[in-house]
Design a protein around this motif. Structure first.
Motif: not given
Ligand SMILES: Cc1cc2nc3c(=O)[nH]c(=O)nc-3n(C[C@H](O)[C@H](O)[C@H](O)COP(=O)(O)O)c2cc1C
Length: 161
Positions: A4-20
């Motif tokens: 799972v590769v992600y970019y997140s500026w304000q942390g939302h995408t990071e939360k979703v990516a980490a949960a996935l």
């Protein structure tokens, strides 16, 4: 191996990516800009489909069986750092990928289509996509979306070797 590769500026995408990643037992890699451009350029560069420099991150998919790209929606498109990442992907031919778009409220399907086009141009095979909404992430209401998305990834056939 699922990556799972992600970019997140304000942390939302990071939360979703980490949960996935936790749900599917995937490796997690963050796309980090060399430097964050200002707000105006964020919107403009995304709108124009431009790229911006990123730090080294795994883009060689030789050891990856399924790539998941998780990206925020910017200007109904994707951030310049994600464009740069997609351009760097190698050894993806024949491999499956999925896309997750995190957004304030609209443009997710368009963002997904952009990622899809870039990776399909490299011979990769689209499997599934999902969108999440910022307010749902903040309220902790993403479990079902993650669960359903994870199932599509787990079910996808691994590439032939
Ligand atoms: C420059 C910029 C442009 C954005 N454009 C959109 C958009 O077109 N549609 C939308 O729904 N949200 C848009 N957003 C909101 C983000 O998609 C949303 O805040 C998302 O949760 C951000 O993810 P992050 O916390 O991982 O950075 C934009 C945000 C920024 C900073």
């Amino acid at each position: 191996m699922i990556l799972v590769v992600y970019y997140s500026w304000q942390g939302h995408t990071e939360k979703v990516a980490a949960a996935l990643a936790e749900r599917v037992g995937a490796g997690l890699a963050e796309i980090r800009p060399v430097s964050e451009v200002g707000m105006f350029r964020k919107g403009m560069m995304s709108m124009l489909g431009m790229r911006a420099p990123i730090q080294p991150v795994q883009a060689d998919l030789a050891d990856v069986d399924h790539l998941v790209v998780a990206t925020p929606v910017w200007s109904r498109k994707i951030p310049p750092y994600v464009n740069e990442y997609l351009s760097r992907v190698t050894n993806g031919r024949g491999k499956p990928f999925s896309v997750l778009a995190e957004m304030g409220g609209s443009g997710g399907e368009n963002a997904i289509a952009i990622v899809r086009k870039a990776l399909e141009a490299k011979g990769m095979r689209f499997v599934s996509s999902a969108t999440t909404i910022e307010s749902d992430v903040d309220a902790g209401r993403i479990d079902r979306t993650i669960e359903e998305f994870a199932r599509t990834i787990a079910k996808a056939p691994m590439p032939a070797v």
